[in-house]
Motif scaffolding. Structure first.
Motif, PDB file in Angstrom:
ATOM      1  N   GLY A   9       0.822  -1.214   0.000  1.00 49.19           N
ATOM      2  CA  GLY A   9       0.000   0.000   0.000  1.00 49.19           C
ATOM      3  C   GLY A   9       0.850   1.255   0.000  1.00 49.19           C
ATOM      4  O   GLY A   9       0.547   2.225  -0.707  1.00 49.19           O
ATOM      5  N   ALA A  10       1.928   1.257   0.767  1.00 47.16           N
ATOM      6  CA  ALA A  10       2.828   2.414   0.802  1.00 47.16           C
ATOM      7  C   ALA A  10       3.530   2.597  -0.545  1.00 47.16           C
ATOM      8  O   ALA A  10       3.686   3.727  -1.026  1.00 47.16           O
ATOM      9  N   ARG A  15       4.213   5.646  -5.591  1.00 47.98           N
ATOM     10  CA  ARG A  15       4.639   5.545  -6.985  1.00 47.98           C
ATOM     11  C   ARG A  15       3.509   5.486  -8.009  1.00 47.98           C
ATOM     12  O   ARG A  15       3.763   5.423  -9.208  1.00 47.98           O
ATOM     13  N   ALA A  16       2.264   5.509  -7.587  1.00 44.48           N
ATOM     14  CA  ALA A  16       1.142   5.333  -8.519  1.00 44.48           C
ATOM     15  C   ALA A  16       1.115   6.390  -9.616  1.00 44.48           C
ATOM     16  O   ALA A  16       0.862   6.066 -10.783  1.00 44.48           O
ATOM     17  N   THR A  17       1.374   7.639  -9.288  1.00 41.91           N
ATOM     18  CA  THR A  17       1.316   8.703 -10.300  1.00 41.91           C
ATOM     19  C   THR A  17       2.372   8.490 -11.378  1.00 41.91           C
ATOM     20  O   THR A  17       2.081   8.584 -12.576  1.00 41.91           O
ATOM     21  N   SER A  18       3.581   8.174 -10.961  1.00 38.82           N
ATOM     22  CA  SER A  18       4.657   7.921 -11.925  1.00 38.82           C
ATOM     23  C   SER A  18       4.340   6.711 -12.791  1.00 38.82           C
ATOM     24  O   SER A  18       4.545   6.728 -14.010  1.00 38.82           O
ATOM     25  N   LEU A  19       3.817   5.663 -12.172  1.00 43.20           N
ATOM     26  CA  LEU A  19       3.486   4.452 -12.920  1.00 43.20           C
ATOM     27  C   LEU A  19       2.312   4.683 -13.874  1.00 43.20           C
ATOM     28  O   LEU A  19       2.295   4.138 -14.979  1.00 43.20           O
ATOM     29  N   LEU A  20       1.354   5.505 -13.467  1.00 43.45           N
ATOM     30  CA  LEU A  20       0.239   5.824 -14.352  1.00 43.45           C
ATOM     31  C   LEU A  20       0.728   6.593 -15.575  1.00 43.45           C
ATOM     32  O   LEU A  20       0.266   6.373 -16.687  1.00 43.45           O
ATOM     33  N   ARG A  21       1.702   7.482 -15.367  1.00 44.82           N
ATOM     34  CA  ARG A  21       2.269   8.226 -16.501  1.00 44.82           C
ATOM     35  C   ARG A  21       2.925   7.260 -17.488  1.00 44.82           C
ATOM     36  O   ARG A  21       2.745   7.378 -18.694  1.00 44.82           O
ATOM     37  N   VAL A  22       3.679   6.281 -16.975  1.00 45.79           N
ATOM     38  CA  VAL A  22       4.311   5.286 -17.855  1.00 45.79           C
ATOM     39  C   VAL A  22       3.235   4.529 -18.629  1.00 45.79           C
ATOM     40  O   VAL A  22       3.351   4.326 -19.838  1.00 45.79           O
ATOM     41  N   TYR A  45       1.048  -7.476  -6.879  1.00 47.50           N
ATOM     42  CA  TYR A  45       0.590  -7.801  -5.526  1.00 47.50           C
ATOM     43  C   TYR A  45       0.665  -9.306  -5.267  1.00 47.50           C
ATOM     44  O   TYR A  45       1.055  -9.731  -4.173  1.00 47.50           O
ATOM     45  N   ARG A  46       0.304 -10.090  -6.275  1.00 46.79           N
ATOM     46  CA  ARG A  46       0.351 -11.547  -6.118  1.00 46.79           C
ATOM     47  C   ARG A  46       1.760 -12.049  -5.841  1.00 46.79           C
ATOM     48  O   ARG A  46       1.933 -13.113  -5.244  1.00 46.79           O
ATOM     49  N   LYS A  47       2.768 -11.296  -6.265  1.00 47.18           N
ATOM     50  CA  LYS A  47       4.165 -11.702  -6.076  1.00 47.18           C
ATOM     51  C   LYS A  47       4.919 -10.737  -5.160  1.00 47.18           C
ATOM     52  O   LYS A  47       6.149 -10.714  -5.161  1.00 47.18           O
ATOM     53  N   TRP A  48       4.184  -9.923  -4.408  1.00 56.09           N
ATOM     54  CA  TRP A  48       4.805  -8.857  -3.623  1.00 56.09           C
ATOM     55  C   TRP A  48       5.832  -9.372  -2.623  1.00 56.09           C
ATOM     56  O   TRP A  48       6.845  -8.707  -2.373  1.00 56.09           O
ATOM     57  N   ASP A  49       5.615 -10.546  -2.060  1.00 52.12           N
ATOM     58  CA  ASP A  49       6.587 -11.072  -1.095  1.00 52.12           C
ATOM     59  C   ASP A  49       7.965 -11.219  -1.740  1.00 52.12           C
ATOM     60  O   ASP A  49       8.994 -11.008  -1.101  1.00 52.12           O
ATOM     61  N   ARG A  50       8.019 -11.517  -3.019  1.00 52.26           N
ATOM     62  CA  ARG A  50       9.271 -11.636  -3.756  1.00 52.26           C
ATOM     63  C   ARG A  50       9.718 -10.288  -4.317  1.00 52.26           C
ATOM     64  O   ARG A  50      10.883  -9.914  -4.209  1.00 52.26           O
ATOM     65  N   VAL A  51       8.780  -9.537  -4.896  1.00 50.46           N
ATOM     66  CA  VAL A  51       9.098  -8.266  -5.555  1.00 50.46           C
ATOM     67  C   VAL A  51       9.596  -7.237  -4.542  1.00 50.46           C
ATOM     68  O   VAL A  51      10.491  -6.437  -4.850  1.00 50.46           O
ATOM     69  N   ALA A  52       9.058  -7.249  -3.328  1.00 47.84           N
ATOM     70  CA  ALA A  52       9.457  -6.275  -2.310  1.00 47.84           C
ATOM     71  C   ALA A  52      10.942  -6.369  -1.992  1.00 47.84           C
ATOM     72  O   ALA A  52      11.566  -5.378  -1.599  1.00 47.84           O
ATOM     73  N   GLY A  53      11.547  -7.518  -2.216  1.00 47.02           N
ATOM     74  CA  GLY A  53      12.964  -7.693  -1.956  1.00 47.02           C
ATOM     75  C   GLY A  53      13.865  -7.230  -3.084  1.00 47.02           C
ATOM     76  O   GLY A  53      15.091  -7.188  -2.927  1.00 47.02           O
ATOM     77  N   TYR A  54      13.305  -6.872  -4.218  1.00 49.06           N
ATOM     78  CA  TYR A  54      14.107  -6.402  -5.351  1.00 49.06           C
ATOM     79  C   TYR A  54      14.716  -5.042  -5.036  1.00 49.06           C
ATOM     80  O   TYR A  54      14.176  -4.281  -4.225  1.00 49.06           O
ATOM     81  N   ASP A  55      15.810  -4.715  -5.735  1.00 48.09           N
ATOM     82  CA  ASP A  55      16.424  -3.400  -5.569  1.00 48.09           C
ATOM     83  C   ASP A  55      15.453  -2.293  -5.958  1.00 48.09           C
ATOM     84  O   ASP A  55      15.425  -1.237  -5.339  1.00 48.09           O
TER      85      ASP A  55
END
Length: 171
Positions: A9-10, A15-22, A45-55
Motif C-alpha cells: 500500500g505504501a 509511486r502510482a502517479t509515476s506508474l500511471l504516466r508510464v 501484488y500476487r508476487k509482492w513477497d518476492r518483488v518487495a525484496g528487489y532493488d
C-alpha cells in the motif's frame, strides 16, 4: 493487515502517479492506462513477497506495464494511423498546446516495442541498460528500436517539432 500488505500500500501510494504516466505513455489512452496500471499492480501484488525484496520494485512494475501494453496491442492488432501523411508545412512552436496531442498521435502510430523504448528512454529518462532490463532485451535492441522509432517520428513530425516535443515533455 499484514506488513507485506502495508508495504505494498505504501509503495502504491508513493509511486502510482509515476506508474500511471508510464502506462499512459505506453498506450496513449487515459482509460486504458488506468486498466494497465491496475493489471500491473494486481500481478505485482500476487508476487509482492518476492518483488518487495528487489532493488527496485518500481522497475518490475514498469516492465509489467510495458509488457501488458505490448500484449494488448498485439491482441488488437490495430495501430492508429497518423492523420497527416506528410509533416506540417511549418513546424509547431514549442509550447503550442496542441503539440502534446500531435506527439501522442505519432507515438500511437509506432509499433508497441518502439513506443515502449521511446517512453522509457525519453520520458522516464532511463539509460539504455535500464530500458533493456525493463523490456527484457539487449542494449543493442534498445538502440536499434530507438533509432527506428526516432526516424519514424522525425518523418511524421519534422525534426524541429520532435526536438521541441521532447524538450517540452521534460519541462
Amino acid at each position: 493487515m499484514s506488513d507485506l500488505d502495508h508495504d505494498f500500500g505504501a509503495f502504491v501510494a508513493a509511486r502510482a502517479t509515476s506508474l500511471l504516466r508510464v502506462a499512459y505513455l505506453a498506450c496513449g489512452d487515459e482509460a486504458e492506462a488506468e486498466d494497465l496500471l491496475q493489471t500491473a499492480l494486481e500481478r505485482t501484488y500476487r508476487k509482492w513477497d518476492r518483488v518487495a525484496g528487489y532493488d527496485s520494485p518500481e522497475a518490475y512494475v514498469r516492465r509489467v506495464i510495458v509488457n501488458a501494453a505490448i500484449n494488448r496491442a498485439r491482441r488488437r492488432a490495430i495501430l492508429t494511423i497518423i492523420p497527416m501523411h506528410s509533416p506540417p508545412e511549418t513546424a509547431i512552436r514549442a509550447g503550442d498546446p496542441d503539440l502534446f496531442q500531435v506527439l501522442m498521435d505519432a507515438l500511437r502510430a509506432l509499433p508497441p516495442r518502439q513506443r515502449a523504448v521511446i517512453v522509457l528512454r525519453y520520458w522516464e529518462d532511463l539509460t539504455e541498460t535500464q530500458t533493456a532490463e525493463a523490456l527484457g532485451c539487449s542494449v543493442g535492441t534498445v538502440k536499434s528500436q530507438a533509432s527506428k522509432a526516432m526516424a519514424k517520428l522525425r518523418s511524421a513530425l519534422g525534426r524541429e517539432t520532435l526536438e521541441g516535443a521532447i524538450t517540452d515533455a521534460h519541462a
